[in-house]
Write a protein that holds these residues in place. Structure first.
Motif, PDB file in Angstrom:
ATOM      1  N   VAL A   1       3.942   1.595  -1.135  1.00 30.61           N
ATOM      2  CA  VAL A   1       4.605   1.745  -2.432  1.00 30.61           C
ATOM      3  C   VAL A   1       3.622   2.270  -3.471  1.00 30.61           C
ATOM      4  O   VAL A   1       3.956   3.130  -4.299  1.00 30.61           O
ATOM      5  N   THR A   2       2.391   1.775  -3.416  1.00 28.09           N
ATOM      6  CA  THR A   2       1.367   2.231  -4.361  1.00 28.09           C
ATOM      7  C   THR A   2       1.065   3.710  -4.177  1.00 28.09           C
ATOM      8  O   THR A   2       0.924   4.455  -5.152  1.00 28.09           O
ATOM      9  N   ARG A   3       0.972   4.136  -2.927  1.00 25.84           N
ATOM     10  CA  ARG A   3       0.614   5.537  -2.649  1.00 25.84           C
ATOM     11  C   ARG A   3       1.775   6.494  -2.896  1.00 25.84           C
ATOM     12  O   ARG A   3       1.559   7.626  -3.346  1.00 25.84           O
ATOM     13  N   THR A   4       2.997   6.079  -2.542  1.00 26.92           N
ATOM     14  CA  THR A   4       4.132   7.003  -2.599  1.00 26.92           C
ATOM     15  C   THR A   4       4.984   6.832  -3.847  1.00 26.92           C
ATOM     16  O   THR A   4       5.839   7.683  -4.109  1.00 26.92           O
ATOM     17  N   GLN A   5       4.783   5.712  -4.572  1.00 29.05           N
ATOM     18  CA  GLN A   5       5.618   5.401  -5.739  1.00 29.05           C
ATOM     19  C   GLN A   5       7.097   5.309  -5.354  1.00 29.05           C
ATOM     20  O   GLN A   5       7.985   5.656  -6.144  1.00 29.05           O
ATOM     21  N   ASN A   6       7.347   4.845  -4.138  1.00 29.09           N
ATOM     22  CA  ASN A   6       8.709   4.704  -3.646  1.00 29.09           C
ATOM     23  C   ASN A   6       9.001   3.222  -3.385  1.00 29.09           C
ATOM     24  O   ASN A   6       8.635   2.681  -2.342  1.00 29.09           O
ATOM     25  N   PRO A   7       9.683   2.539  -4.314  1.00 24.54           N
ATOM     26  CA  PRO A   7       9.938   1.097  -4.163  1.00 24.54           C
ATOM     27  C   PRO A   7      10.988   0.771  -3.099  1.00 24.54           C
ATOM     28  O   PRO A   7      11.209  -0.400  -2.789  1.00 24.54           O
TER      29      PRO A   7
ATOM     30  N   TYR B   1      10.811   1.066  -0.041  1.00 22.45           N
ATOM     31  CA  TYR B   1      10.222   0.438   1.143  1.00 22.45           C
ATOM     32  C   TYR B   1      10.281  -1.091   1.035  1.00 22.45           C
ATOM     33  O   TYR B   1      10.377  -1.787   2.050  1.00 22.45           O
TER      34      TYR B   1
ATOM     35  N   GLU C   1       8.406   9.522   4.944  1.00 25.49           N
ATOM     36  CA  GLU C   1       7.592  10.438   4.134  1.00 25.49           C
ATOM     37  C   GLU C   1       7.591  11.856   4.679  1.00 25.49           C
ATOM     38  O   GLU C   1       7.327  12.809   3.949  1.00 25.49           O
TER      39      GLU C   1
ATOM     40  N   ARG D   1       0.829  -1.206   0.000  1.00 28.17           N
ATOM     41  CA  ARG D   1       0.000   0.000   0.000  1.00 28.17           C
ATOM     42  C   ARG D   1       0.864   1.257   0.000  1.00 28.17           C
ATOM     43  O   ARG D   1       0.576   2.232  -0.721  1.00 28.17           O
TER      44      ARG D   1
END
Length: 394
Positions: free
Chosen positions: A114-120, A122, A342, A112
Motif C-alpha cells: 500500500v505504501t509503494r503503490t498508494q492502492n488501499p 489491497y 500491479e 508495504r
C-alpha cells in the motif's frame, strides 16, 4: 465391516511404514492451495475445484485427520492420554506460533504494498482493515483466533480440530460407525442452529469447525484403518457410484446451464454451479470428497509409480514439511496477488508467478529435508528416518 462397527479398539497397534501416498497427496494439495490463493490467474482455471464440488481444502483437512492418527494415535494407545495430550499440545503450540507469524508477515507485506503503490484496495482484498483501523484490538483478536483475515483461516481450524483429536480418536477406537454418525449429527445441528465461532468483521469462521470436524473425523477413521491394516473392501458397486458421482459433478461444473435437460433440476443445478457451501460444508462436498477418497485408496496402491516416481517423490518431500511449505505458500500467494494486480494480470506474469512460486515451494521442501538429514545425522549423505506425518490445514 467389523472395524466400522467395533473399531478393533483392543488390538495392539504397530505403526505402519510411512505411506508416501499421504505425503504426495498433501504436497499436491499445497501447490493447488497456493495457485487458488491467487484468484484470477489463468492456471487456477485448471484446478480441481472447477471440475468438482470439493477442492484442495477438503483433501487437506481429510489428510489432517489421517496424519494426526498416524502421528499421535499410537502414542495415545501406548503411553496414555496425558503423554499423548502433551505431544499434541506441543504441536498445537507450533501451529499457533506459525499462524501468528504468518499473520504479522502478511500485514507487513500488505502495508508495504500500500505504501509503494498508494492502492488501499489491497487492505480490503485481504480483509486486514481491522488491523490498520484498530491495531491493538486486532492484535488481541488475532491472538485469540477471533480475527482471521482472508487466507489465514486454515491453521486456526486445524488447531481446534487437533485439540479435539484425543476425543475423536477414542471414539473411533470404540466404533467408527457411531463416531461418524455423531459427527454428522454435530455438523447438521450446527448448520440448523447457525453455530459457528466468532470472527471479527465476519459472520463467523470461514471454515466452521462444527461442520469441518466431519471431514477431519473421516480422516481419523481412515487413519485408524491404516493403523490396523484393514483391507478396503472390493465393491464394484461403490466404485461405480463414486465414478458416476465424479462424472456428474464434472458435467455440472463445466456446463453453463443444465446439462441434463430436466427442468425440475434447473434451480438445483444453478445453485451447484454458483458454488457449494464451503463454510458449513455442503452435502455435495462431502459426497465428492468421499468418492475421491474411495477411488484413491482403491486404485492407487502404496507402491504406485504415481508416488514412487520423480514427481511423486518431490510432492512427498513437500508433504513431509507441510507446515513450513504451507506458511511460505500463503505469503507467496499474497505477494503474487499484488504482483498480478500491479501488472494488470499480464499472461506472461501470471505464468511466471505461478511457476516461480511452485519452484520456491518445491525447493523449500527439498532444502528442509536436506537440513533435517544434516541435523539428525550430521551428514547429508545419510538419509533421514521416516517421521510421523503431521499436517497443519487447510
Amino acid at each position: 465391516m467389523s472395524y466400522f462397527l467395533r473399531g478393533a479398539g483392543a488390538l495392539a497397534v504397530t505403526p505402519p511404514g510411512r505411506d508416501l501416498r499421504i505425503d504426495a497427496l498433501r504436497g499436491l494439495a499445497l501447490l493447488i492451495i497456493f495457485i487458488n490463493h491467487m484468484p484470477g490467474n489463468v492456471v487456477s482455471a485448471a484446478m480441481p475445484h472447477n471440475f468438482g464440488f470439493s477442492d484442495a481444502a477438503d483433501i487437506f483437512v481429510l489428510l489432517a485427520g489421517v496424519s494426526a492418527t498416524l502421528a499421535y494415535g499410537s502414542v495415545l494407545d501406548r503411553r496414555g492420554l496425558a503423554i499423548g495430550a502433551l505431544r499434541i499440545g506441543g504441536r498445537i503450540w507450533t501451529l499457533y506460533i506459525a499462524h501468528i507469524a504468518v499473520f504479522v508477515i502478511v500485514c507487513g507485506v500488505v502495508a508495504r504494498a500500500v505504501t509503494r503503490t498508494q492502492n488501499p484496495l489491497y487492505i480490503e482484498a485481504i480483509n486486514i482493515q481491522p488491523f490498520f483501523n484498530d491495531t491493538l484490538s486486532a492484535l488481541v483478536d488475532a491472538l485469540t483466533l477471533t480475527y482471521q483475515p482472508h487466507y489465514l483461516d486454515i491453521l486456526p481450524l486445524y488447531i481446534v480440530l487437533l485439540a479435539a483429536f484425543p476425543l475423536i480418536y477414542r471414539a473411533v477406537r470404540i466404533s467408527p460407525a457411531l463416531t461418524l454418525l455423531a459427527s454428522v449429527l454435530v455438523w447438521q445441528v450446527a448448520v440448523f442452529f447457525h453455530l459457528n465461532l466468532p470472527n471479527t468483521g465476519a459472520a463467523g469462521w470461514f471454515f466452521n469447525p462444527f461442520a469441518w470436524q466431519l471431514v477431519f473425523t473421516i480422516g481419523v477413521v481412515i487413519g485408524r484403518g491404516l493403523q490396523l491394516g484393514v483391507a478396503v473392501p472390493r465393491s464394484a458397486l461403490i466404485t461405480a457410484a463414486a465414478i458416476g458421482f465424479l462424472v456428474f459433478s464434472a458435467l455440472v461444473k463445466v456446463s453453463t446451464g443444465n446439462p441434463f435437460g430436466l427442468a425440475f433440476l434447473n434451480d438445483w443445478i444453478d445453485s451447484l454451479q454458483l458454488g457449494s457451501d464451503k463454510t458449513n460444508l455442503a452435502w455435495v462436498r462431502v459426497l465428492h470428497l468421499a468418492a475421491l477418497a474411495w477411488l484413491f485408496i482403491r486404485l492407487v496402491p502404496r507402491d504406485s509409480a504415481m508416488v514412487q516416481g520423480r514427481v511423486g517423490r518431490s510432492l512427498a518431500v513437500m508433504g513431509r514439511h507441510s507446515l513450513e511449505v504451507f506458511c511460505a505458500g500463503i505469503v507467496l500467494a499474497i505477494i503474487g496477488q499484488i504482483i498480478l494486480a500491479e501488472t494488470y494480470f499480464a499472461l506472461g506474469v501470471q505464468l511466471l508467478v505461478c511457476v516461480g512460486g511452485v519452484t520456491i515451494l518445491v525447493g523449500l521442501g527439498n532444502f528442509l529435508s536436506w537440513y533435517q538429514s544434516i541435523a539428525l545425522h550430521g551428514s547429508a549423505g545419510k538419509p533421514a528416518p521416516a517421521l510421523p506425518a503431521s499436517v497443519p490445514r487447510s
